[in-house]
Design a protein around this motif. Structure first.
Motif, PDB file in Angstrom:
ATOM      1  N   VAL A  78       0.853  -1.193   0.000  1.00 52.76           N
ATOM      2  CA  VAL A  78       0.000   0.000   0.000  1.00 52.76           C
ATOM      3  C   VAL A  78       0.881   1.232   0.000  1.00 52.76           C
ATOM      4  N   ASN A  79       0.696   2.060  -0.989  1.00 55.00           N
ATOM      5  CA  ASN A  79       1.360   3.352  -1.032  1.00 55.00           C
ATOM      6  C   ASN A  79       0.277   4.410  -0.830  1.00 55.00           C
ATOM      7  N   LYS A  80       0.254   5.026   0.334  1.00 57.31           N
ATOM      8  CA  LYS A  80      -0.813   5.971   0.653  1.00 57.31           C
ATOM      9  C   LYS A  80      -0.881   7.113  -0.360  1.00 57.31           C
ATOM     10  N   GLU A  81       0.256   7.442  -0.937  1.00 54.63           N
ATOM     11  CA  GLU A  81       0.278   8.559  -1.883  1.00 54.63           C
ATOM     12  C   GLU A  81      -0.299   8.182  -3.250  1.00 54.63           C
ATOM     13  N   ASP A  82      -0.700   6.921  -3.388  1.00 52.88           N
ATOM     14  CA  ASP A  82      -1.413   6.527  -4.608  1.00 52.88           C
ATOM     15  C   ASP A  82      -2.767   7.221  -4.699  1.00 52.88           C
ATOM     16  N   ILE A  83      -3.170   7.879  -3.622  1.00 52.90           N
ATOM     17  CA  ILE A  83      -4.399   8.671  -3.664  1.00 52.90           C
ATOM     18  C   ILE A  83      -4.358   9.660  -4.827  1.00 52.90           C
ATOM     19  N   SER A  84      -3.157  10.168  -5.127  1.00 51.49           N
ATOM     20  CA  SER A  84      -3.023  11.152  -6.206  1.00 51.49           C
ATOM     21  C   SER A  84      -3.009  10.492  -7.588  1.00 51.49           C
ATOM     22  N   LYS A  85      -2.987   9.163  -7.625  1.00 50.24           N
ATOM     23  CA  LYS A  85      -3.087   8.434  -8.893  1.00 50.24           C
ATOM     24  C   LYS A  85      -4.485   7.870  -9.109  1.00 50.24           C
ATOM     25  N   ILE A  86      -5.128   7.477  -8.021  1.00 53.23           N
ATOM     26  CA  ILE A  86      -6.434   6.831  -8.115  1.00 53.23           C
ATOM     27  C   ILE A  86      -7.579   7.834  -8.254  1.00 53.23           C
ATOM     28  N   LEU A  87      -7.537   8.902  -7.465  1.00 51.70           N
ATOM     29  CA  LEU A  87      -8.679   9.812  -7.451  1.00 51.70           C
ATOM     30  C   LEU A  87      -8.853  10.655  -8.722  1.00 51.70           C
ATOM     31  N   HIS A 169      -6.352   2.286   5.224  1.00 52.63           N
ATOM     32  CA  HIS A 169      -4.969   2.630   5.554  1.00 52.63           C
ATOM     33  C   HIS A 169      -4.813   4.141   5.785  1.00 52.63           C
ATOM     34  N   ASN A 170      -5.946   4.781   6.087  1.00 57.72           N
ATOM     35  CA  ASN A 170      -5.973   6.177   6.561  1.00 57.72           C
ATOM     36  C   ASN A 170      -5.487   7.222   5.553  1.00 57.72           C
ATOM     37  N   SER A 171      -5.637   6.938   4.267  1.00 56.43           N
ATOM     38  CA  SER A 171      -5.337   7.963   3.262  1.00 56.43           C
ATOM     39  C   SER A 171      -6.570   8.793   2.942  1.00 56.43           C
ATOM     40  N   ILE A 172      -7.741   8.160   3.019  1.00 58.44           N
ATOM     41  CA  ILE A 172      -9.002   8.828   2.695  1.00 58.44           C
ATOM     42  C   ILE A 172      -9.664   9.299   3.977  1.00 58.44           C
ATOM     43  N   ILE A 173      -9.957  10.590   4.037  1.00 61.02           N
ATOM     44  CA  ILE A 173     -10.625  11.166   5.201  1.00 61.02           C
ATOM     45  C   ILE A 173     -11.957  11.753   4.740  1.00 61.02           C
ATOM     46  N   LEU A 174     -13.035  11.281   5.352  1.00 58.54           N
ATOM     47  CA  LEU A 174     -14.360  11.777   4.989  1.00 58.54           C
ATOM     48  C   LEU A 174     -14.715  12.987   5.837  1.00 58.54           C
ATOM     49  N   LYS A 175     -15.128  14.067   5.187  1.00 58.33           N
ATOM     50  CA  LYS A 175     -15.481  15.296   5.889  1.00 58.33           C
ATOM     51  C   LYS A 175     -16.878  15.755   5.494  1.00 58.33           C
ATOM     52  N   HIS A 176     -17.431  16.642   6.328  1.00 58.63           N
ATOM     53  CA  HIS A 176     -18.796  17.105   6.106  1.00 58.63           C
ATOM     54  C   HIS A 176     -18.907  17.957   4.845  1.00 58.63           C
ATOM     55  N   ASP A 177     -17.794  18.424   4.315  1.00 58.42           N
ATOM     56  CA  ASP A 177     -17.832  19.193   3.061  1.00 58.42           C
ATOM     57  C   ASP A 177     -18.524  18.414   1.951  1.00 58.42           C
ATOM     58  N   SER A 178     -18.368  17.089   1.979  1.00 60.90           N
ATOM     59  CA  SER A 178     -18.977  16.258   0.940  1.00 60.90           C
ATOM     60  C   SER A 178     -20.494  16.332   0.975  1.00 60.90           C
ATOM     61  N   VAL A 179     -21.060  16.507   2.158  1.00 62.51           N
ATOM     62  CA  VAL A 179     -22.520  16.593   2.272  1.00 62.51           C
ATOM     63  C   VAL A 179     -23.028  17.781   1.461  1.00 62.51           C
ATOM     64  N   ASP A 180     -22.373  18.928   1.621  1.00 54.82           N
ATOM     65  CA  ASP A 180     -22.776  20.131   0.886  1.00 54.82           C
ATOM     66  C   ASP A 180     -22.540  19.969  -0.615  1.00 54.82           C
ATOM     67  N   GLU A 181     -21.438  19.316  -0.971  1.00 54.68           N
ATOM     68  CA  GLU A 181     -21.167  19.095  -2.392  1.00 54.68           C
ATOM     69  C   GLU A 181     -22.209  18.173  -3.012  1.00 54.68           C
ATOM     70  N   HIS A 182     -22.597  17.145  -2.279  1.00 55.95           N
ATOM     71  CA  HIS A 182     -23.650  16.249  -2.775  1.00 55.95           C
ATOM     72  C   HIS A 182     -24.950  17.021  -3.012  1.00 55.95           C
ATOM     73  N   GLU A 183     -25.299  17.874  -2.070  1.00 56.69           N
ATOM     74  CA  GLU A 183     -26.541  18.650  -2.210  1.00 56.69           C
ATOM     75  C   GLU A 183     -26.458  19.586  -3.416  1.00 56.69           C
ATOM     76  N   ALA A 210      -5.859  17.112  -1.795  1.00 60.65           N
ATOM     77  CA  ALA A 210      -5.295  18.291  -1.126  1.00 60.65           C
ATOM     78  C   ALA A 210      -5.346  18.125   0.386  1.00 60.65           C
ATOM     79  N   GLU A 211      -6.440  17.537   0.889  1.00 61.30           N
ATOM     80  CA  GLU A 211      -6.571  17.345   2.328  1.00 61.30           C
ATOM     81  C   GLU A 211      -5.536  16.349   2.852  1.00 61.30           C
TER      82      GLU A 211
END
Length: 215
Positions: A78-87, A169-183, A210-211
């Motif tokens: 697991v390479n946590k920085e793969d977040i910048s390749k997957i997303l 593996h703690n690379s993805i952090i869910l925040k309440h900002d997504s709720v507003d974006e979904h709306e 970025a987060e």
């Protein structure tokens, strides 16, 4: 011959093995770089070695294991920085799905998505982040399903599995900002604004990069 209605073909042994082994890799039951024994996996899953080997070959294609013929099969690291390749590619596909859905989605679908987003918000507030992750997946999956485009949905499904692994593996952090974006996406659907639906869906998937780097 007549085809029975409401018939669902049972999953093959290979499919069942693939799903379960992938889940064990995602949640860390099978550790990164752990060597896999097809005999032990076959015994654990109650199948023969053939579907296990077929499942491992498919998992290799999906990037969850690496096979060294005649030597060993290992879970990928697991390479946590793969977040910048997957997303980024996931963001493009999710944005396209939102754009395509705008012209065909109905109010019933939108109401269903809004209920999911409410549950998603509640899960985040309670700190139940795994439930929030599953609800977030459900929200975006329902948008993709509206497009009725299997090429988009199949690719997203593969990438989404890697997102779940990064979550564990703690690379993805869910925040309440997504709720507003979904709306905002839902409001774009209601206003038949495909450009906004595309833009917000894309930002929704890129923001965690970025987060992650700002931690």
């Amino acid at each position: 011959m007549p085809i029975p209605r409401n018939f669902t073909a049972p999953k093959s042994a290979k499919e069942r093995a693939f799903i379960q082994i992938q889940e064990w890799i995602i949640d860390g039951t099978l550790k990164p770089e752990e060597k896999l024994n097809d005999v032990e996996l076959a015994e654990a899953l109650g199948v023969s070695r053939t579907p296990i080997r077929e499942a491992l070959q498919l998992l290799a294609v999906h990037g969850f294991v690496v096979m060294h013929p005649g030597v060993a099969t290992q879970v990928t690291a697991v390479n946590k920085e793969d977040i910048s390749k997957i997303l980024p590619p996931l963001a493009v596909l999710q944005a396209l799905a939102a754009e395509l859905a705008t012209s065909v989605i109905n109010q019933q679908d939108i109401d269903s998505l809004r209920r999911i987003n409410t549950e998603f918000s509640q899960a985040i507030k309670k700190g139940n982040y795994y439930s929030a992750l599953k609800l977030d997946e459900q929200f975006h999956r329902e948008i993709v399903e509206v497009t009725q485009n299997a090429y988009i949905s199949n690719t997203i499904s593969m990438l989404q599995a890697h997102v779940r692994r990064l979550f564990f593996h703690n690379s993805i952090i869910l925040k309440h900002d997504s709720v507003d974006e979904h709306e905002t996406i839902l409001q774009a659907f209601e206003g038949q604004d495909s450009a906004t639906a595309n833009k917000i869906a894309r930002n929704n998937w890129l923001r965690p990069i970025a987060e992650y780097y700002s931690k």
